[in-house]
Design a protein around this motif. Structure first.
Motif, PDB file in Angstrom:
ATOM      1  N   ASP A  48     -18.855  -5.966  -6.065  1.00 48.34           N
ATOM      2  CA  ASP A  48     -20.103  -6.712  -6.167  1.00 48.34           C
ATOM      3  C   ASP A  48     -21.309  -5.785  -5.982  1.00 48.34           C
ATOM      4  N   VAL A  49     -22.471  -6.303  -6.393  1.00 46.24           N
ATOM      5  CA  VAL A  49     -23.703  -5.515  -6.411  1.00 46.24           C
ATOM      6  C   VAL A  49     -24.813  -6.260  -5.675  1.00 46.24           C
ATOM      7  N   ALA A  50     -25.659  -5.505  -4.987  1.00 44.20           N
ATOM      8  CA  ALA A  50     -26.908  -6.040  -4.458  1.00 44.20           C
ATOM      9  C   ALA A  50     -28.049  -5.425  -5.260  1.00 44.20           C
ATOM     10  N   ALA A  51     -28.979  -6.251  -5.711  1.00 44.94           N
ATOM     11  CA  ALA A  51     -30.126  -5.785  -6.498  1.00 44.94           C
ATOM     12  C   ALA A  51     -31.391  -6.409  -5.914  1.00 44.94           C
ATOM     13  N   VAL A  52     -32.494  -5.633  -5.902  1.00 47.39           N
ATOM     14  CA  VAL A  52     -33.706  -6.137  -5.264  1.00 47.39           C
ATOM     15  C   VAL A  52     -34.948  -5.703  -6.037  1.00 47.39           C
ATOM     16  N   LEU A  53     -35.809  -6.668  -6.326  1.00 46.73           N
ATOM     17  CA  LEU A  53     -37.129  -6.403  -6.899  1.00 46.73           C
ATOM     18  C   LEU A  53     -38.090  -6.160  -5.745  1.00 46.73           C
ATOM     19  N   LEU A  54     -38.748  -5.003  -5.736  1.00 46.39           N
ATOM     20  CA  LEU A  54     -39.638  -4.628  -4.639  1.00 46.39           C
ATOM     21  C   LEU A  54     -41.072  -5.067  -4.953  1.00 46.39           C
ATOM     22  N   TYR A  55     -41.702  -5.710  -3.964  1.00 52.59           N
ATOM     23  CA  TYR A  55     -43.045  -6.266  -4.166  1.00 52.59           C
ATOM     24  C   TYR A  55     -43.923  -6.003  -2.954  1.00 52.59           C
ATOM     25  N   ASP A  56     -45.126  -5.519  -3.217  1.00 53.44           N
ATOM     26  CA  ASP A  56     -46.134  -5.320  -2.181  1.00 53.44           C
ATOM     27  C   ASP A  56     -47.184  -6.418  -2.338  1.00 53.44           C
ATOM     28  N   PRO A  57     -47.181  -7.432  -1.456  1.00 52.62           N
ATOM     29  CA  PRO A  57     -48.136  -8.541  -1.618  1.00 52.62           C
ATOM     30  C   PRO A  57     -49.575  -8.118  -1.334  1.00 52.62           C
ATOM     31  N   GLN A  58     -49.754  -7.088  -0.500  1.00 51.95           N
ATOM     32  CA  GLN A  58     -51.105  -6.632  -0.180  1.00 51.95           C
ATOM     33  C   GLN A  58     -51.794  -6.048  -1.412  1.00 51.95           C
ATOM     34  N   ARG A  59     -51.048  -5.228  -2.152  1.00 50.60           N
ATOM     35  CA  ARG A  59     -51.588  -4.589  -3.356  1.00 50.60           C
ATOM     36  C   ARG A  59     -51.280  -5.401  -4.613  1.00 50.60           C
TER      37      ARG A  59
END
Length: 203
Positions: A48-59
């Protein structure tokens, strides 16, 4: 129908490398009743795989990655795809732990918070692999450069995009790999809600 409605007649490992190719001979229950004749199916297995979209809410910025993919070698735009951070889940690891580890290895970003998006079969016609998809909060102010593990042949370029630009790329067919596409379409729908939540909370 359930797992007991499948009768495994024979299982064979045809190849074992980075991936494992298995051949199955089986019968399964039919919608009209009774069992099917014996059929042969092949699966490609790795885990199995873990995948993550990275997001900076400040910027209001998304951190993505670009890397070479052999499956896209004949793509007219070239085999370097715009993707999200992802990694295989090893024995004893949780999907969240892998998301945190891979975010650091592939982008140099430390996850501040992690929200689950979905868990789904990657391609159930040919593998049992499931993807655990997340949205991860990061500080993107210093994100950039080339990352990855050289001994694994990784050559990963970090790409920072305005959130609206990243969503537009997904809608224009420029993120044509499943994980970033699913993540960005979910993000487009929940962006304001998530941003408000993260900016209002601690950290």
């Amino acid at each position: 129908m359930r797992e007991q409605d499948v009768e495994i007649l024979e299982q064979e490992i045809c190849y074992q490398g980075f991936y494992r190719l298995e051949r199955w001979r089986l019968r399964h229950r039919l919608f009209a009743g009774g069992m099917s004749p014996a059929i042969v199916r092949e699966t490609i297995e790795k885990g199995d795989v873990a995948a993550v979209l990275l997001y900076d809410p400040q910027r209001d910025e998304v951190v993505m990655i670009e890397q070479f993919r052999i499956g896209a070698r004949a793509d007219p735009r070239g085999p370097w795809l715009l993707e999200i951070v992802a990694g295989l889940i090893e024995d004893g690891e949780t999907p969240a732990e892998v998301a945190r580890r891979e975010a650091m290895e592939e982008t140099g970003c430390m996850l501040i918070d992690l929200l689950p998006i979905s868990t789904f079969y990657t391609s159930p016609a040919k593998t049992s692999q499931r993807t655990h998809l997340y949205l991860g909060r990061v500080d993107s102010s210093s994100a950039g450069g080339i990352h990855g593990l050289p001994h694994e042949g990784e050559d990963i370029r970090v790409v920072c995009l305005a959130a609206a630009q990243a969503v537009a790329l997904s809608e224009q067919g420029c993120t044509d790999s499943a994980w970033p596409l699913i993540a960005l379409l979910w993000f487009a729908r929940h962006r304001e809600e998530v941003r408000e939540r993260w900016l209002a909370g601690p950290g």
